[in-house]
Design an enzyme around this catalytic site. Sequence first.
Site, PDB file in Angstrom:
ATOM      1  N   GLY A   1       9.270  -1.116   5.254  1.00  0.00           N
ATOM      2  CA  GLY A   1       9.417   0.059   4.240  1.00  0.00           C
ATOM      3  C   GLY A   1       8.297   1.022   4.412  1.00  0.00           C
ATOM      4  O   GLY A   1       8.515   1.977   3.790  1.00  0.00           O
TER       5      GLY A   1
ATOM      6  N   GLY B   1       4.372  -6.527   6.035  1.00  0.00           N
ATOM      7  CA  GLY B   1       4.000  -7.429   7.032  1.00  0.00           C
ATOM      8  C   GLY B   1       2.378  -7.528   7.046  1.00  0.00           C
ATOM      9  O   GLY B   1       1.874  -8.422   7.435  1.00  0.00           O
TER      10      GLY B   1
ATOM     11  N   LYS C   1       0.869  -1.207   0.002  1.00  0.00           N
ATOM     12  CA  LYS C   1      -0.082  -0.031   0.090  1.00  0.00           C
ATOM     13  C   LYS C   1       0.747   1.256  -0.195  1.00  0.00           C
ATOM     14  O   LYS C   1       2.086   1.333   0.561  1.00  0.00           O
ATOM     15  CB  LYS C   1      -0.956  -0.027   1.150  1.00  0.00           C
ATOM     16  CG  LYS C   1      -0.262   0.330   2.562  1.00  0.00           C
ATOM     17  CD  LYS C   1      -0.025   1.232   3.215  1.00  0.00           C
ATOM     18  CE  LYS C   1       0.560   1.255   4.620  1.00  0.00           C
ATOM     19  NZ  LYS C   1       1.450   2.538   4.963  1.00  0.00           N
TER      20      LYS C   1
ATOM     21  N   VAL D   1      10.655  -4.799   3.067  1.00  0.00           N
ATOM     22  CA  VAL D   1      10.427  -5.188   4.520  1.00  0.00           C
ATOM     23  C   VAL D   1      10.676  -3.942   5.496  1.00  0.00           C
ATOM     24  O   VAL D   1      11.478  -3.110   5.152  1.00  0.00           O
ATOM     25  CB  VAL D   1      11.450  -6.224   5.127  1.00  0.00           C
ATOM     26  CG1 VAL D   1      11.426  -6.461   6.712  1.00  0.00           C
ATOM     27  CG2 VAL D   1      11.287  -7.486   4.255  1.00  0.00           C
TER      28      VAL D   1
ATOM     29  N   ASP E   1      -2.954  -1.827   9.792  1.00  0.00           N
ATOM     30  CA  ASP E   1      -3.112  -1.685   8.013  1.00  0.00           C
ATOM     31  C   ASP E   1      -3.653  -2.997   7.512  1.00  0.00           C
ATOM     32  O   ASP E   1      -3.766  -3.143   6.547  1.00  0.00           O
ATOM     33  CB  ASP E   1      -1.597  -1.598   7.679  1.00  0.00           C
ATOM     34  CG  ASP E   1      -1.090  -0.036   7.759  1.00  0.00           C
ATOM     35  OD1 ASP E   1      -1.846   1.044   8.217  1.00  0.00           O
ATOM     36  OD2 ASP E   1       0.264   0.020   7.688  1.00  0.00           O
TER      37      ASP E   1
HETATM   38  O1  C5P Z   1      -0.795  -1.360  14.347  1.00  0.00           O
HETATM   39  P1  C5P Z   1       0.706  -1.815  14.223  1.00  0.00           P
HETATM   40  O2  C5P Z   1       1.014  -3.121  14.802  1.00  0.00           O
HETATM   41  O3  C5P Z   1       0.810  -1.594  12.498  1.00  0.00           O
HETATM   42  O4  C5P Z   1       1.324  -0.393  14.879  1.00  0.00           O
HETATM   43  C1  C5P Z   1       2.731  -0.616  14.880  1.00  0.00           C
HETATM   44  C2  C5P Z   1       3.108   0.349  15.936  1.00  0.00           C
HETATM   45  O5  C5P Z   1       3.070   1.735  15.228  1.00  0.00           O
HETATM   46  C3  C5P Z   1       2.092   0.855  17.138  1.00  0.00           C
HETATM   47  O6  C5P Z   1       2.641   0.024  18.198  1.00  0.00           O
HETATM   48  C4  C5P Z   1       2.357   2.513  17.444  1.00  0.00           C
HETATM   49  O7  C5P Z   1       3.546   2.455  18.099  1.00  0.00           O
HETATM   50  C5  C5P Z   1       2.478   3.010  15.853  1.00  0.00           C
HETATM   51  N1  C5P Z   1       1.223   3.391  15.593  1.00  0.00           N
HETATM   52  C6  C5P Z   1       0.572   4.449  16.160  1.00  0.00           C
HETATM   53  N2  C5P Z   1      -0.597   4.966  15.710  1.00  0.00           N
HETATM   54  C7  C5P Z   1      -1.257   4.300  14.542  1.00  0.00           C
HETATM   55  C8  C5P Z   1      -0.726   3.175  13.885  1.00  0.00           C
HETATM   56  C9  C5P Z   1       0.575   2.451  14.593  1.00  0.00           C
HETATM   57  O8  C5P Z   1       1.081   5.126  16.764  1.00  0.00           O
HETATM   58  N3  C5P Z   1      -2.503   4.504  14.190  1.00  0.00           N
END
Ligand code: C5P
Length: 294
Positions: free
Chosen positions: A97, A102, A10, A95, A136
């Site tokens: 990126g 993931g 994406k 990766v 995501d």
């Molecule tokens: O949800 P995901 O595992 O992709 O998020 C990874 C990290 O990115 C979260 O632990 C957080 O630190 C940050 N994040 C965030 N706000 C979001 C999405 C992700 O702070 N809306």
Amino acid sequence: MTITVRAAAKINLHLGVGRVRDDGFHPLDTVYQAVSLYDDVAVSVADADVLSVEAPPYIDVEGVPADGTNIAMRALAEAACGERHLVQIGKQIPVAGGMAGGSADGAAALLAHDRLHDLRQPDDALLAQAARLGSDVPFSLVGGTARGRGRGEVVEPIEDHGSWWWVAVPSDVGLSTPAVYRHFDELFPDAPEQPAEPRELLAALASREPVRLARALHNDLQEPAIDLRPELGTLIERGESEGALRGLVSGSGPTCVFLCDSQEGAMAVVAGLSESYDVVLPAVGPVAGAHVLP
Ligand code: C5P
């Protein structure tokens, strides 16, 4: 029997980020687009949980967890069917990126597992499992072009009849998403609670005019990402001087993406950037979300 599911990378055409919430996530108002770089995830029943990862030389497979912490394995654990599985990931998406590689693997594993065991769960059930895996992951199931709200997981498809040409330039070394969000907090302690809305971006998408879309692209994580990796700023300037309409950091980076005016335009930018950068990948969007390969 083996089921193979393909899921796309994406790009965030708009990534509005608000002030950090009490749960540590940031409220987002984003527009995602799925583009034609894919990971394929093949799942079959096995005697033990086993994961293998294959990738072209530009991907450092060392950076992909090979155990139960891999998001594809976590997806199968989430499904909790009691069986063990062999999971084979063929990676094409950079990766760490900022292109949701993931998340694509997590979405693909969820769908493959559902079809392998002929569960045929309703979309809502799969989307809820996807949201538990990562912000995501629901979008990776849905694909196309879509608006994401909440922490990104509330996904609403957007009509998009454009055919948008991109060039993606990954980096040798990944960038940690939490680190980029933390740096956003440091740079913008007074960020508004409500993230910026993508009004002009939605109008630009409907116009199907690449120049208008280029002007409307927006990423609130770009400044923190470039502050952590100044060479990304140099890369963006270089891509624009090679003829891209606009370059920007993809999500939390470090991959940078360049919107071009056409397929020919994208190939010219690929040729120009390839003189200085090892990996330069053309892609078109929007493309479909996670789907079973025949
Ligand atoms: O949800 P995901 O595992 O992709 O998020 C990874 C990290 O990115 C979260 O632990 C957080 O630190 C940050 N994040 C965030 N706000 C979001 C999405 C992700 O702070 N809306």
